[in-house]
Design an enzyme around this catalytic site. Structure first.
Site, PDB file in Angstrom:
ATOM      1  N   CYS A   1      -1.362   0.610   7.400  1.00  0.00           N
ATOM      2  CA  CYS A   1      -2.792   0.296   7.541  1.00  0.00           C
ATOM      3  C   CYS A   1      -3.208  -0.908   6.688  1.00  0.00           C
ATOM      4  CB  CYS A   1      -3.661   1.499   7.170  1.00  0.00           C
ATOM      5  SG  CYS A   1      -3.423   2.934   8.227  1.00  0.00           S
ATOM      6  N   ARG A   2      -3.335  -0.717   5.386  1.00  0.00           N
ATOM      7  CA  ARG A   2      -3.946  -1.750   4.537  1.00  0.00           C
ATOM      8  C   ARG A   2      -3.055  -2.965   4.304  1.00  0.00           C
ATOM      9  NH1 ARG A   2      -5.211   2.275  -0.199  1.00  0.00           N
ATOM     10  NH2 ARG A   2      -3.255   3.079   0.660  1.00  0.00           N
ATOM     11  N   SER A   3      -1.813  -2.752   3.864  1.00  0.00           N
ATOM     12  CA  SER A   3      -0.993  -3.930   3.532  1.00  0.00           C
ATOM     13  C   SER A   3      -0.565  -4.740   4.758  1.00  0.00           C
ATOM     14  CB  SER A   3       0.203  -3.557   2.634  1.00  0.00           C
ATOM     15  OG  SER A   3       1.077  -2.656   3.256  1.00  0.00           O
TER      16      SER A   3
ATOM     17  N   CYS B   1       0.868  -1.188   0.000  1.00  0.00           N
ATOM     18  CA  CYS B   1       0.000   0.000   0.000  1.00  0.00           C
ATOM     19  C   CYS B   1       0.901   1.233   0.000  1.00  0.00           C
ATOM     20  CB  CYS B   1      -0.976  -0.027   1.179  1.00  0.00           C
ATOM     21  SG  CYS B   1      -0.208  -0.032   2.809  1.00  0.00           S
TER      22      CYS B   1
ATOM     23  N   ASP C   1      -8.229   3.960   1.406  1.00  0.00           N
ATOM     24  CA  ASP C   1      -7.233   4.327   2.408  1.00  0.00           C
ATOM     25  C   ASP C   1      -7.955   4.828   3.661  1.00  0.00           C
ATOM     26  OD1 ASP C   1      -5.254   5.419   3.909  1.00  0.00           O
ATOM     27  OD2 ASP C   1      -4.300   6.493   2.257  1.00  0.00           O
TER      28      ASP C   1
ATOM     29  N   ASN D   1       2.302   1.422   4.358  1.00  0.00           N
ATOM     30  CA  ASN D   1       2.615   0.142   5.018  1.00  0.00           C
ATOM     31  C   ASN D   1       2.332   0.189   6.524  1.00  0.00           C
ATOM     32  OD1 ASN D   1       5.452  -2.093   5.550  1.00  0.00           O
ATOM     33  ND2 ASN D   1       3.383  -2.637   4.991  1.00  0.00           N
TER      34      ASN D   1
HETATM   35  P1  4NP Z   1      -1.762   2.777   4.160  1.00  0.00           P
HETATM   36  O1  4NP Z   1      -2.386   4.121   4.758  1.00  0.00           O
HETATM   37  O2  4NP Z   1      -1.240   3.135   2.773  1.00  0.00           O
HETATM   38  O3  4NP Z   1      -2.926   1.848   4.100  1.00  0.00           O
HETATM   39  O4  4NP Z   1      -0.670   2.351   5.113  1.00  0.00           O
HETATM   40  C1  4NP Z   1      -1.693   5.332   4.845  1.00  0.00           C
HETATM   41  C2  4NP Z   1      -0.912   5.590   5.953  1.00  0.00           C
HETATM   42  C3  4NP Z   1      -0.261   6.800   6.049  1.00  0.00           C
HETATM   43  C4  4NP Z   1      -0.381   7.743   5.053  1.00  0.00           C
HETATM   44  C5  4NP Z   1      -1.158   7.476   3.948  1.00  0.00           C
HETATM   45  C6  4NP Z   1      -1.811   6.262   3.841  1.00  0.00           C
HETATM   46  N1  4NP Z   1       0.264   9.016   5.187  1.00  0.00           N
HETATM   47  O5  4NP Z   1       0.045   9.880   4.331  1.00  0.00           O
HETATM   48  O6  4NP Z   1       1.051   9.203   6.125  1.00  0.00           O
END
Ligand code: 4NP
Length: 157
Positions: A15-17, A10, A129, A13
């Site tokens: 939340c989703r992945s 994702c 997200d 790294n």
């Molecule tokens: P992820 O979510 O891609 O599912 O881990 C996010 C976590 C942090 C951010 C964006 C998406 N950020 O902009 O910090």
């Protein structure tokens, strides 16, 4: 026998992945087939390197008996030589990961696929997200990943 290698990707790294990785590990553990797989997750971005997954996601997963234990890392060139399946969460990840792959010699081994291509219950074409949203966003991500990740596993075994 050669192991099946799976990398979930994702943006951050956190939340989703990591959730997808933990769900997949939970499934293969339940089936007693963990030793057949190499499983990991990574982000396209570098902001959160070394951090644990977001506490909201760890909490939501824990309610389902899923433990998220990974620390964030960024995807690297070597991943395209090591992982056969690179499963991304959204269209933006897809484009970024394809661009990275195209710069790595010998990367034809890796297949880049959106995890939602395997979904059977939910119609979402991307895993949304949840980072900037409310707590229910984390449960929804887990709902759709439990569907698509289990369908992916059925598809490859
Ligand atoms: P992820 O979510 O891609 O599912 O881990 C996010 C976590 C942090 C951010 C964006 C998406 N950020 O902009 O910090």
């Amino acid at each position: 026998m050669e192991k099946i290698s799976v990398l979930f990707v994702c943006l951050g790294n956190i939340c989703r992945s990591p959730a997808a990785e933990a769900i997949f590990k939970h499934l293969i553990n339940d089936k007693g087939i963990s030793d057949k797989f190499i499983v990991d997750s990574a982000g396209t971005g570098s902001w959160h390197i070394g951090k644990k997954a977001d506490s909201r996601m760890r909490f939501a997963a824990k309610q389902r008996n899923i433990n998220i234990t990974s620390n964030a890392r960024q995807i690297k060139d070597d991943d395209f030589l090591k992982f056969k399946y690179i499963l991304v969460m959204d269209n933006s990840n897809f484009k970024n990961v394809i661009d990275l792959k195209n710069r790595v010699k010998g990367s034809d081994f890796a297949k880049i696929i959106k995890i939602q291509d395997f979904a059977s219950v939910f119609n979402d074409k991307e895993v949304p997200d949840p980072y900037f949203g409310g707590d229910d966003g984390f449960d929804y991500v887990l709902d759709i990943l439990e569907d698509s990740v289990s369908c992916f596993l059925e598809n490859i075994t």
